[in-house]
Design a protein around this motif. Structure first.
Motif, mmCIF file in Angstrom:
data_model
loop_
_atom_site.group_PDB
_atom_site.id
_atom_site.type_symbol
_atom_site.label_atom_id
_atom_site.label_comp_id
_atom_site.label_asym_id
_atom_site.label_seq_id
_atom_site.Cartn_x
_atom_site.Cartn_y
_atom_site.Cartn_z
ATOM 1 N N GLY A 212 8.161 6.152 3.960
ATOM 2 C CA GLY A 212 7.832 4.612 3.554
ATOM 3 C C GLY A 212 8.920 3.552 4.166
ATOM 4 O O GLY A 212 9.997 4.276 4.816
ATOM 5 N N GLY A 216 8.212 0.517 -0.243
ATOM 6 C CA GLY A 216 7.334 1.554 -0.325
ATOM 7 C C GLY A 216 8.139 2.874 -0.139
ATOM 8 O O GLY A 216 7.558 3.953 -0.405
ATOM 9 N N ARG A 261 2.405 2.712 3.588
ATOM 10 C CA ARG A 261 2.495 1.393 4.226
ATOM 11 C C ARG A 261 2.119 0.338 3.482
ATOM 12 O O ARG A 261 0.958 0.349 3.072
ATOM 13 C CB ARG A 261 1.772 1.326 5.681
ATOM 14 C CG ARG A 261 2.245 0.092 6.610
ATOM 15 C CD ARG A 261 0.927 -0.362 6.744
ATOM 16 N NE ARG A 261 0.829 -1.395 7.985
ATOM 17 C CZ ARG A 261 0.162 -2.497 7.949
ATOM 18 N NH1 ARG A 261 -0.164 -3.282 6.968
ATOM 19 N NH2 ARG A 261 0.376 -3.429 9.139
ATOM 20 N N GLN A 262 3.006 -0.909 3.247
ATOM 21 C CA GLN A 262 2.593 -2.195 2.665
ATOM 22 C C GLN A 262 2.306 -3.224 3.730
ATOM 23 O O GLN A 262 2.801 -3.290 4.807
ATOM 24 C CB GLN A 262 3.722 -2.445 1.817
ATOM 25 C CG GLN A 262 4.019 -1.620 0.688
ATOM 26 C CD GLN A 262 4.399 -0.362 1.079
ATOM 27 O OE1 GLN A 262 5.539 0.025 1.604
ATOM 28 N NE2 GLN A 262 3.690 0.665 0.535
ATOM 29 N N SER A 263 1.650 -4.011 3.367
ATOM 30 C CA SER A 263 0.925 -5.235 4.080
ATOM 31 C C SER A 263 2.214 -6.508 4.130
ATOM 32 O O SER A 263 1.801 -7.423 3.583
ATOM 33 C CB SER A 263 -0.328 -5.756 3.446
ATOM 34 O OG SER A 263 -0.346 -6.066 2.215
ATOM 35 N N ASP A 264 3.621 -6.146 4.333
ATOM 36 C CA ASP A 264 4.469 -7.107 4.491
ATOM 37 C C ASP A 264 5.225 -7.216 5.698
ATOM 38 O O ASP A 264 4.618 -6.586 6.504
ATOM 39 C CB ASP A 264 5.461 -6.902 3.287
ATOM 40 C CG ASP A 264 6.321 -5.446 3.191
ATOM 41 O OD1 ASP A 264 6.258 -4.769 4.163
ATOM 42 O OD2 ASP A 264 6.927 -5.301 2.284
ATOM 43 N N GLY A 267 5.243 -3.906 7.835
ATOM 44 C CA GLY A 267 3.946 -3.384 8.338
ATOM 45 C C GLY A 267 3.850 -2.939 9.848
ATOM 46 O O GLY A 267 3.401 -1.967 10.246
ATOM 47 N N GLY A 288 -2.649 2.657 3.573
ATOM 48 C CA GLY A 288 -2.345 1.126 3.885
ATOM 49 C C GLY A 288 -2.625 0.639 5.364
ATOM 50 O O GLY A 288 -2.713 -0.691 5.422
ATOM 51 N N PRO A 304 1.609 -7.086 -1.654
ATOM 52 C CA PRO A 304 2.504 -5.778 -1.292
ATOM 53 C C PRO A 304 3.344 -5.136 -2.465
ATOM 54 O O PRO A 304 3.439 -4.125 -2.325
ATOM 55 C CB PRO A 304 3.435 -6.727 -0.497
ATOM 56 C CG PRO A 304 2.769 -7.642 0.351
ATOM 57 C CD PRO A 304 2.090 -8.161 -0.795
ATOM 58 N N GLU A 307 0.922 -2.718 -4.098
ATOM 59 C CA GLU A 307 0.506 -1.432 -3.243
ATOM 60 C C GLU A 307 1.279 -0.256 -3.546
ATOM 61 O O GLU A 307 0.578 0.798 -3.786
ATOM 62 C CB GLU A 307 0.741 -1.966 -1.836
ATOM 63 C CG GLU A 307 -0.333 -2.934 -1.466
ATOM 64 C CD GLU A 307 -0.266 -3.321 0.071
ATOM 65 O OE1 GLU A 307 -1.275 -3.277 0.768
ATOM 66 O OE2 GLU A 307 0.945 -3.585 0.502
ATOM 67 N N PRO A 308 2.562 -0.177 -3.718
ATOM 68 C CA PRO A 308 2.956 1.270 -4.221
ATOM 69 C C PRO A 308 2.259 1.858 -5.115
ATOM 70 O O PRO A 308 2.263 3.003 -5.044
ATOM 71 C CB PRO A 308 4.578 0.814 -4.001
ATOM 72 C CG PRO A 308 4.748 -0.437 -3.295
ATOM 73 C CD PRO A 308 3.642 -1.093 -3.495
ATOM 74 N N GLN A 311 -0.918 3.223 -4.483
ATOM 75 C CA GLN A 311 -1.017 4.503 -3.326
ATOM 76 C C GLN A 311 -0.306 5.660 -4.151
ATOM 77 O O GLN A 311 -0.872 6.726 -3.897
ATOM 78 C CB GLN A 311 0.081 4.039 -2.202
ATOM 79 C CG GLN A 311 -0.469 2.912 -1.339
ATOM 80 C CD GLN A 311 0.706 2.407 -0.273
ATOM 81 O OE1 GLN A 311 1.795 2.469 -0.575
ATOM 82 N NE2 GLN A 311 0.413 1.767 0.672
#
Length: 343
Positions: A212, A216, A261-264, A267, A288, A304, A307-308, A311
């Motif tokens: 991560g 993450g 993986r986060q969309s920040d 990423g 992600g 973002p 997201e964790p 997940q």
């Protein structure tokens, strides 16, 4: 053969969406009051105090607080106080104790020392009758209800939600508040996400890395712990940046990676790592993103910071099934107890 749906771990993890919805409502006033107080009298830093899964929530807190509030956040080493009897200077800081039980002696010793040295203390605790709740200036109940499986699930997700609510109020961030309000529905969708490829791929695995970065990294730590305690599978958590150093020597065929993986801003770098490992012939499971050659693990799209928790919710269901597939009982890991009273 035991079915995955019959375990306590399954039942308790499935409750996370309802727990978070109830918790948000219950703590709304308390979090708003605390947030306003912290804006009026900002601490000079934040100290987190936790063990096990709760410490993985503290890792998430570090990245969330430092990126949203730009305030240095440090994880306490409880043995400094409980074993060495030293008392670091914590005046004018915010000390956050995170615990399911609120009864571990080393956490209590550290939080008591921080309070006595002048820190404002906050407890994120599931048992509101616990000593930790009693000693804190402010308690934000996790409201997860009884958690009988040794493996923490809903209480961990509740800890993430409580931290997001605290930071949203402290930063007076309407976007973060709105993202958290939508989390219960997204958690239900995450629970229904198909992570069966993880179960199939890791059924006979001997070890793996869990990766991560940023927000993450805490869930990577949590997933690595759950692999060990419920699946008898050795897993190590690494930052996507740190794994490129010595640990990469093990990566390749037969040694898979699980990536959160986060969309920040992190990423692109995480995707680059995945492509690199795939090019080396390594097997990668990714939550992600959908990188060609990697196994995609789906979950609902979200902000973002949310997201964790989505997940790890999908992961918990898969880990429960993997535990049984590997011949373990996820509710009764060998040599472990629900409350660990570390000195």
């Amino acid at each position: 053969m035991t079915s995955p749906e019959s375990t306590r771990m399954f039942a308790e993890a499935r409750e996370a969406a309802d727990v978070v919805a109830q918790q948000i409502a219950r703590n709304a006033a308390g979090a708003a009051t605390l947030g306003a107080a912290l804006r009026a009298a900002p601490p000079r830093g934040v100290l987190t105090c936790a063990r096990g899964s709760s410490d993985h929530a503290a890792t998430f807190a570090k990245y969330l607080i430092e990126t949203r509030l730009e305030l240095l956040t440090t994880s306490a080493a409880p043995s400094v106080t409980s074993v060495y009897r030293a008392t670091p200077e914590t005046a004018d800081t915010l000390a956050i104790g995170i615990s399911q039980s609120g009864r571990s002696p080393d956490i209590l010793a550290t939080m008591t020392a921080a309070r006595d040295a002048g820190a404002r203390t906050v407890a994120l605790v599931n048992d509101i009758t616990s000593p930790l709740a009693a000693l804190a200036d402010t308690t934000l109940p996790l409201d997860a209800g009884p958690e009988l499986s040794v493996a923490a699930t809903k209480s961990y997700i509740a800890s993430l939600a409580a931290l997001i609510q605290l930071v949203a109020e402290w930063a007076d961030d309407p976007e973060l508040r709105a993202a958290l309000d939508g989390a219960p529905a997204l958690l239900r969708a995450a629970w229904d996400s198909d992570w069966s490829p993880l179960v199939e791929r890791l059924a006979d695995a001997r070890g793996l890395y869990v990766i991560g970065r940023g927000l993450g990294f805490g869930v990577a730590q949590e997933a690595a712990l759950k692999f060990k305690e419920t699946c008898g599978l050795h897993a190590e958590a690494f930052s996507a940046a740190e794994v490129r150093h010595g640990p990469m020597a093990l990566v390749g065929p037969g040694f898979p990676l699980l990536v959160f993986r986060q969309s920040d801003e992190t990423g692109d770098g995480v995707d680059e790592l995945v492509r690199e490992v795939v090019a080396r012939g390594g097997e990668v499971l990714v939550a992600g993103s959908a990188v060609p050659g990697a196994i995609h693990l789906p979950h609902p799209a979200a902000a973002p910071a949310i997201e964790p928790m989505l997940q790890i919710q999908a992961f918990y269901r898969a880990a429960n099934a993997l535990s049984l597939r590997r011949g373990f009982d996820p509710d009764r890991p060998p040599h472990l107890a629900k409350v660990t009273e570390t000195l």
